[in-house]
Enzyme design. Sequence first.
Site, PDB file in Angstrom:
ATOM      1  N   ASN A 265       8.020  37.428  60.853  1.00 49.65           N
ATOM      2  CA  ASN A 265       9.313  36.574  60.830  1.00 49.65           C
ATOM      3  C   ASN A 265       9.592  35.902  59.564  1.00 49.65           C
ATOM      4  OD1 ASN A 265       6.781  34.941  60.416  1.00 49.65           O
ATOM      5  ND2 ASN A 265       7.647  33.190  61.226  1.00 49.65           N
ATOM      6  N   CYS A 267       9.019  33.390  57.808  1.00 46.08           N
ATOM      7  CA  CYS A 267       8.205  32.728  56.700  1.00 46.08           C
ATOM      8  C   CYS A 267       7.141  33.421  56.517  1.00 46.08           C
ATOM      9  CB  CYS A 267       7.648  31.343  57.272  1.00 46.08           C
ATOM     10  SG  CYS A 267       9.466  30.103  57.366  1.00 46.08           S
ATOM     11  N   GLU A 269       4.418  34.120  58.311  1.00 42.82           N
ATOM     12  CA  GLU A 269       2.962  34.128  58.980  1.00 42.82           C
ATOM     13  C   GLU A 269       2.753  34.788  60.339  1.00 42.82           C
ATOM     14  OE1 GLU A 269       5.497  31.077  61.269  1.00 42.82           O
ATOM     15  OE2 GLU A 269       5.533  31.928  59.256  1.00 42.82           O
TER      16      GLU A 269
END
Length: 773
Positions: A265, A267, A269
């Site tokens: 995704n 970011c 994580e």
Amino acid sequence: MSTVAPISRQIWDMKYRYKSPDGAVQERSVEDTWHRIADALAAPEQDAALWSGRFYDLLEDYKFLPAGRIIAGAGTGRKVTLFNCFVMGDIPDDLSGIFDNLKEAAVTMQQGGGIGYNFSTLRPKGAPVHGLGSDASGPLSFMDVWDSMCRTIMSAGSRRGAMMATLRCDHPDIEEFIKAKQDPGRLRMFNLSVLVTDAFMQAVKDNDAWDLSFDGTLYKTVPARDLWNDIMRSTYAFAEPGVIFIDRINQMNNLAYCETISATNPCGEQPLPPYGACLLGSVNLTRYIRDPFESTAHLDLDSLDADIRTAIRLMDNVIDISNFPLPAQAHEAEQKRRIGLGVTGLADALILCGIRYGSGDAVAATDGWLKQVSRSAYLASIDLAREKGAFPLFDKKKYLAGAHIQSLAPDIRDGISKHGIRNALVTSIAPTGTISLLADNISSGLEPVFSFTYTRNVLMPDGSRKSEEVSDYALRLFRRLKGEDTPLPDYFVDAQVLTPMDHVKMQAVVQKHVDSSISKTINCPEDISFDAFKDIYMEAFDRGCKGCTTYRPNDITGAVLETPAKTAEGNQASLPLDQPPPKPKDSFEAGGIVYMTRPLDRPGTLPGQTYKLRWPESNHAIYITLNDIIQEGRRRPFEIFINSKNIEHFAWTVALTRMISAVFRRGGDVSFVVEELKAVFDPRGGAWMQGKYVPSLLAAIGDVVETHLIRIGFLPDPAGTGEETEAHRKVAPGAPDKPLSGLLRQCPECGEASLIRSEGCNMCTSCGYSKCS
């Protein structure tokens, strides 16, 4: 709500308070918000009233913070997804499939989802397109199309879409991918990350050759170390691309037996398979610290365990009530029931226990706390499986053989063997910038405190500005318990004094207990050497991290939020060490940028330049005149005139002239005008100009404005020559050595110079604006 910082109430009101489409307020307090969420997420339970009460107790006092999309959307009846992030399907290497995927991306972002894409499946630039007698344009050209599309989609909640693009380290176009965002106007809606394999890292260490190939065809062989250095130089200077250790992600994936991951995704994580989706939530560790600032300070593991059991149930229910943009995403979520429970407020929790972030004691404490988080989460999911059934794709033998599962305690593995597990993956450390502000301004995620105090300028109803000090939760609690004049202990450290290795150690110890991944930004000093910078990434790999993202402020990336100067003893000084230049009359200052409360006066004569723009789709040229003003020894844009003989252009060019000139005359950092113009996408199609695809005529005007601002020294020269820029910069004695843009980060929403880079996102500490690309 009255006991929390004013910024917390403002964040709630702006972002999470339920309001009807006509703007009418539907919630009087944050407690009403918690009731709305609790009722909505208890709906799948047989005893909905019982679980609504338990969910409310969990949410009250910010003990558990669902991700922002859940807070804003649950129980509102709006057609939005409660999932934060998606990875889209594999892109087939044909034009029809490519644009089918583009459509799916637009639909997903329209409902509010950030997306990730692996572009490694597309053939490299120059490869033959069989049957058509032409050459492929390569994955970067299609990324430009995705970028233009994303700019036009306002995702749910008035946030623009965010995207992650990945490319394998052995793709023939990897060198172009590494340098793609060095063009300041290109791929602004993307985060970029290189998928780095274990074989490549070993080749770097051994200084071996590295093949770049596609579909069995070898295109080029390069020294692995040279390619690695190219990646490092780009992220050293431009903060991108990031690095994802993709083999480690797949080796440690609980679902390695039924999926292959090649993207994350926005970011980072959440490494996810095609059409994978994940919802996020964070336990606020500060609420579980007992006896803060005393020798007996500790984290209450029993209370933490009990609340995590409830939080896992709450998050599992989100899967059953959420909308999904695409049926494939719903199917993927339902088959694996992936969730991402994480923590926030870690740095403040350490401070409350008298522990310095990044120290050996901090590593040990974090190890114990996160081990308990993981244990409680897995046991809760096992209990849910016993009650409601395991996730549909659960295969006991294969699941228990997973590398991460093998690292868990024997009683957890025994529980999975007997009852299965409800959620295939359960833990993740997500960006929590805005919800951490909501929760009384606690530290964000596992990040250190960025700054213990700063000043934000609040726009009042009458148009005036009110200065307001914002302070960190741990600092305010210390002052309340120990007195305003008590010196701060040495464990009050912020991101400005930590070393990059302090960050790496903390990320690595957390990763041991997280089955997905971590959103983390390793802040580096501007003067860090290139060799020391490279060592961060190698250390992250050697310590078992799944990825690495750094941020080094410089003239290109810009500095982050400016904080008060500090004395040699570490206390905040009452005055800056350097005398600031005089501010114009009727102005205010935020983070070093001067913003005007009334337009600048126009001198009788202004220097300027006229540019001729020939748009391929227009019969007449457009003439663009930009005039400048000299202010405090610096040349800056003051007004613009756009003229054309084409009568179809008359109305919008007049409007554009007036609007841009009004912005220029207000002063401050107006470089965002370039970015906004270049972001405009014409659905009828753009044009190729000088070997570059320009998505619209307005974007072409943005290019002209950008060229002018570079020439006068207001923007840095991306080519790095500095010749013309420097010549225009020296317009008066005492002119600054550096252009205004790039030194400070201005929030595009509130205008304050208060953007910080944290957890892979730009986050405004003044208004709570967050953008993860």
